[in-house]
Structures are given as structure tokens and as C-alpha cells.
Scaffold this motif. Sequence first.
Motif, PDB file in Angstrom:
ATOM      1  N   ALA A   1     -19.738  27.419 -35.088  1.00 35.26           N
ATOM      2  CA  ALA A   1     -18.090  25.653 -35.093  1.00 35.26           C
ATOM      3  C   ALA A   1     -17.908  25.904 -33.947  1.00 35.26           C
ATOM      4  N   GLY A   2     -17.672  26.748 -32.437  1.00 38.99           N
ATOM      5  CA  GLY A   2     -16.964  26.749 -31.862  1.00 38.99           C
ATOM      6  C   GLY A   2     -18.564  25.861 -30.740  1.00 38.99           C
ATOM      7  N   GLU A   3     -19.546  26.386 -31.086  1.00 41.47           N
ATOM      8  CA  GLU A   3     -21.128  25.849 -30.533  1.00 41.47           C
ATOM      9  C   GLU A   3     -21.643  23.846 -30.474  1.00 41.47           C
ATOM     10  N   LYS A   4     -20.847  23.942 -32.510  1.00 40.22           N
ATOM     11  CA  LYS A   4     -21.340  22.522 -32.535  1.00 40.22           C
ATOM     12  C   LYS A   4     -20.385  21.176 -31.799  1.00 40.22           C
ATOM     13  N   LEU A   5     -19.161  21.955 -31.892  1.00 36.19           N
ATOM     14  CA  LEU A   5     -18.020  20.943 -30.775  1.00 36.19           C
ATOM     15  C   LEU A   5     -18.535  21.035 -29.659  1.00 36.19           C
TER      16      LEU A   5
ATOM     17  N   LEU B   1      -9.859   9.310 -26.309  1.00 31.59           N
ATOM     18  CA  LEU B   1     -10.452   9.753 -24.817  1.00 31.59           C
ATOM     19  C   LEU B   1      -9.403   9.897 -23.624  1.00 31.59           C
ATOM     20  N   MET B   2      -9.813  10.973 -22.730  1.00 34.39           N
ATOM     21  CA  MET B   2      -9.416  10.793 -21.923  1.00 34.39           C
ATOM     22  C   MET B   2     -10.507  10.984 -20.854  1.00 34.39           C
ATOM     23  N   TYR B   3     -11.031  10.465 -19.480  1.00 34.51           N
ATOM     24  CA  TYR B   3     -11.857  11.367 -18.818  1.00 34.51           C
ATOM     25  C   TYR B   3     -10.564  11.250 -17.397  1.00 34.51           C
ATOM     26  N   GLY B   4     -10.820  12.278 -17.101  1.00 37.25           N
ATOM     27  CA  GLY B   4     -10.676  12.748 -15.146  1.00 37.25           C
ATOM     28  C   GLY B   4     -10.902  13.150 -14.887  1.00 37.25           C
TER      29      GLY B   4
ATOM     30  N   GLN C   1      -4.314  19.697 -23.982  1.00 31.56           N
ATOM     31  CA  GLN C   1      -4.294  19.295 -25.646  1.00 31.56           C
ATOM     32  C   GLN C   1      -3.506  20.513 -26.705  1.00 31.56           C
ATOM     33  N   PRO C   2      -2.247  20.193 -26.579  1.00 32.30           N
ATOM     34  CA  PRO C   2      -1.308  20.901 -27.355  1.00 32.30           C
ATOM     35  C   PRO C   2      -1.585  20.984 -28.837  1.00 32.30           C
ATOM     36  N   GLY C   3      -1.747  21.868 -29.433  1.00 29.51           N
ATOM     37  CA  GLY C   3      -2.134  21.969 -30.647  1.00 29.51           C
ATOM     38  C   GLY C   3      -3.592  21.255 -30.659  1.00 29.51           C
ATOM     39  N   ASN C   4      -4.296  21.968 -30.019  1.00 28.11           N
ATOM     40  CA  ASN C   4      -6.302  21.505 -29.682  1.00 28.11           C
ATOM     41  C   ASN C   4      -6.212  20.555 -30.179  1.00 28.11           C
ATOM     42  N   PHE C   5      -7.310  19.935 -29.929  1.00 26.49           N
ATOM     43  CA  PHE C   5      -7.752  18.103 -30.634  1.00 26.49           C
ATOM     44  C   PHE C   5      -7.956  18.426 -32.254  1.00 26.49           C
ATOM     45  N   ASN C   6      -8.479  17.306 -32.527  1.00 30.23           N
ATOM     46  CA  ASN C   6      -8.920  17.007 -34.263  1.00 30.23           C
ATOM     47  C   ASN C   6     -10.539  17.475 -34.167  1.00 30.23           C
ATOM     48  N   PHE C   7     -10.656  18.749 -35.196  1.00 30.68           N
ATOM     49  CA  PHE C   7     -12.360  19.184 -34.325  1.00 30.68           C
ATOM     50  C   PHE C   7     -13.577  18.926 -35.540  1.00 30.68           C
TER      51      PHE C   7
ATOM     52  N   GLU D   1     -14.229  17.894 -17.985  1.00 31.47           N
ATOM     53  CA  GLU D   1     -13.656  16.304 -17.439  1.00 31.47           C
ATOM     54  C   GLU D   1     -13.189  15.140 -18.518  1.00 31.47           C
ATOM     55  N   VAL D   2     -13.563  15.554 -19.835  1.00 35.06           N
ATOM     56  CA  VAL D   2     -13.774  15.088 -21.198  1.00 35.06           C
ATOM     57  C   VAL D   2     -12.576  15.405 -22.175  1.00 35.06           C
ATOM     58  N   ILE D   3     -11.629  14.776 -22.068  1.00 33.99           N
ATOM     59  CA  ILE D   3      -9.935  15.395 -22.780  1.00 33.99           C
ATOM     60  C   ILE D   3      -9.551  14.389 -24.355  1.00 33.99           C
ATOM     61  N   ILE D   4      -9.826  15.223 -24.722  1.00 33.92           N
ATOM     62  CA  ILE D   4      -9.909  14.658 -26.631  1.00 33.92           C
ATOM     63  C   ILE D   4      -8.585  14.356 -26.904  1.00 33.92           C
ATOM     64  N   GLY D   5      -7.989  13.073 -27.091  1.00 32.69           N
ATOM     65  CA  GLY D   5      -6.604  13.223 -28.327  1.00 32.69           C
ATOM     66  C   GLY D   5      -6.432  12.431 -29.042  1.00 32.69           C
ATOM     67  N   PRO D   6      -5.535  12.388 -30.552  1.00 31.31           N
ATOM     68  CA  PRO D   6      -5.517  11.739 -31.300  1.00 31.31           C
ATOM     69  C   PRO D   6      -5.173   9.899 -31.129  1.00 31.31           C
ATOM     70  N   SER D   7      -4.494   9.294 -29.637  1.00 35.72           N
ATOM     71  CA  SER D   7      -4.788   8.001 -29.049  1.00 35.72           C
ATOM     72  C   SER D   7      -4.445   7.810 -28.291  1.00 35.72           C
ATOM     73  N   SER D   8      -4.728   6.910 -27.594  1.00 37.79           N
ATOM     74  CA  SER D   8      -5.076   6.086 -26.236  1.00 37.79           C
ATOM     75  C   SER D   8      -3.594   6.216 -26.161  1.00 37.79           C
ATOM     76  N   SER D   9      -2.567   5.635 -26.324  1.00 37.95           N
ATOM     77  CA  SER D   9      -1.696   5.895 -25.913  1.00 37.95           C
ATOM     78  C   SER D   9      -0.678   7.305 -25.760  1.00 37.95           C
ATOM     79  N   MET D  10      -1.175   8.308 -26.401  1.00 38.77           N
ATOM     80  CA  MET D  10      -0.620   9.214 -26.359  1.00 38.77           C
ATOM     81  C   MET D  10      -0.821  10.348 -25.001  1.00 38.77           C
ATOM     82  N   LEU D  11      -2.227  10.199 -25.123  1.00 41.07           N
ATOM     83  CA  LEU D  11      -3.397  10.327 -23.644  1.00 41.07           C
ATOM     84  C   LEU D  11      -2.680   9.994 -22.779  1.00 41.07           C
TER      85      LEU D  11
END
Length: 407
Positions: free
Chosen positions: A57-61, A225-228, A254-260, A79-89
Motif C-alpha cells: 500500500a505504501g508503494e502504491k501511494l 493539492l498544495m505545492y511548495g 498533514q495531521p491525521g495523514n492524507f486520505n489513502f 513538494e506535494v502536500i495532499i489535503g482535504p480542500s484548498s481552503s484547509m491547505l
Amino acid sequence: MDIEYVRKQFPALDKDFVFMDNAGGSQVLGKVIQRITGYLIHHNVQLGASYRNSKEAGEKLAWATKQVAKFINANRTEEVIIGPSSSMLFRILSLSISKQWQEGDEVIVTNTDHEANVSPWTDLEEKGIKVKIWKANPNTMELELSELKKLLSEKTKLVAVTHCSNILGSINPIKEITEIVHQNDSLICVDGVAYAPHRQIDVQELDADFYTFSWYKTYGPHLALMYGKYDLLLEMDGINHYFFKKDDIPYKFQPGNFNFELTYSLLGITEYFQEFYKQHFPNDKESSVLMLKKSYEVIAQHEQQLAQKLLNFLNENPKVKIIGNPEADASKRVPTISFVHDELDSDAIVGQIDEYRIGIRFGDFYAKKLVEDFGLTEKNGVVRISLVHYNTEEEVKRLIWALSKVI
């Protein structure tokens, strides 16, 4: 553009309904749906364990994240941060980066942005951060670079600006804005939510420090997604648990991790654009960046043709005022088209169009400052028609036929 091929990739389009509220949320690719289902069936375990399923699963993600990084041409996957919404990021970014700032430091926001890229910065006034507003010219409804230069100072830490207005449809010259901001030794944070469904995003070409968009408006799941830039992310404190280190990027954001399963499903989007390219350029072989560039050029041309038909109709009606550029030029706008009527309120128009099984919308679309500053509140906001590349000329004709009965 091969419209029949495109529409076959979106299962929801196989019904008698016209989706023209795409800026609020696009339809989802079949490949994305398949990836979500496949992950939940075959890989639905917690990451980081020693057993085989967890490692797989880790390899897939990791692979999915790598493909997403290539999709936006990031330098590295961190540099890629995945989150629930742009507003949250945006909120996470403002909380994290403002820890480095001092009372009296300045931030610039615009009056054309979605509130997602405004409130996280204006809320910092409570900490003594000064907020300046870069206002669009009330006649042209465009942001002028000369006005930005007047607002910049040696205390400016960051400029927050949209790549494309979710009401005006106007494309802002982000690369040029970025050069001006960087010459002032300031940072830039770009909201690409209304741009990403229509045009290629090349973060290296743009040179923006932070860039965010939502996948659910870009043919995918409810995710963002947020790029930084890596060095900037490394310097910041995150908002995750205290025991994570500075170099725990992107996890410290990414508190609580990202949605797999949703993250894994983003492969469906990258694969779609690879196949879109092969469908339209079967004899060509390009790098991923050039592949996307050529694919989005095809999409832009198709969208311009759709926008031209609709704008021609609206421009001919003396009672209609288009809010934004009245021309369809794909280099200046995306096919997110808004208008108001001299006599009818926006909600009254949309309510009647609903009866024709066509989905459009009215309101301020969380760009409240734009609607207020341009005096559009009394009309209950604007009527917004937001097209994407899976819309057809026949659908636009159907909308024009319905509108002709209402306005």
C-alpha cells in the motif's frame, strides 16, 4: 478535440442532464472511480507496518504521489502536500509560515480571490500582521501590475493571488506577477482552483512559491493539492505532532495523514491525460511536460469555441452585462462566464433554467469582496456558467435556447 472519446471517460455524462456548474465541482473520471474501488478492495490497510500488504500500500501511494508531482512538474515529491480542500491547505500554510513573521510585517491579498486565499491571511491581523488589498480596476475588472507595485514594501512577506478568477474567468499573468514579487524579496501564494481544470500547471515555469488547487474541480475526488518549494517547506514548522522533525515533509503539514484511497485515485487523472495525448497525437512521443502542454492546447481550443458561442449570444442582448472579459480568447480567459441582467435577479434566471435539466448557478461563489466591490449583491450575485472540455457545442446550443426563453 475528439469529444466522443472524452465523454466516454466520464460515466456521469451518460444521462439527460447538462453539467455547466463545473467550477463548483466537475464530474469524475471513470478511471478515478476504478482506482478508489481498487484501493479499498486490495490495499485498505494502515501504512508503515512490517507486513506485506502495508508495504505494498505504501508503494502504491508513493507511486501515485510521484505521478502527481510529475503532473505539475514539481522538482521532488516532497513538494506535494495532499489535503482535504484548498481552503484547509491555505489555512495550514498561513498558520505555519506566519510563525516566522513579526508584528508589522505585511501581506497583500486581492479583492478578486475566492475567500480561501483571503481569510487565512486577513485573520493574521490579530497577530499584528498588516493586510493590504490589491483591488481590480472597477472598469476593466482586471488586476493591474502597477497597483501591485504601489502596495509592495520592504515589509511585504507574501502576496496571495488567484491564477484565474472563479467569477470573472480572467487569467492573471502569474509568471510576471511572480517576477515582480520576487524582485521585492517577497513570496507568492497562488490559488489555481479555477485554472487547473482548463490549463497545464507547470510550477517550475511559473516559479510560484506556493500553488494550490482542488482535485474535485479537476475531474477527481474531493481532495486538494498544495505545492511548495522544498526549501521553504523545510524552514517552516508544521502543525502535526510535536515529535515530527523539520524534514518530515510533507507529513508535518498533514495531521491525521492524507486520505489513502482518494490520493491513490489521482492516478486516474494522470493516466487520462496520458491517454488523451495518445488519442490526439498517436505518432508523437514527448516528455510528460510537453505531452501535457500539447494536450491542454487542444482543450483550450475546444473550450474557446464553446465560450465563443455563448459569449456571442450574451453580447447581443442589451439587457445583459458580462462580468469579466466579453471575449473568448483562451489566452485571456477560461470558459467560466458570469453575467447579470438589467431587470431580472440572478436567482430568478437560474431557477427557470433548472427546469430544462441544465445545471448552472447564481451567487458570490465565496468571492464576496468581488461581488460587493462591483455592486452585484443586489442582484443576488451573478449567473455563472462554467464549462469544461467535456461540454459540447450541442449542450451550449441547448443552454442558449433555454436562456433565450428567459432573458
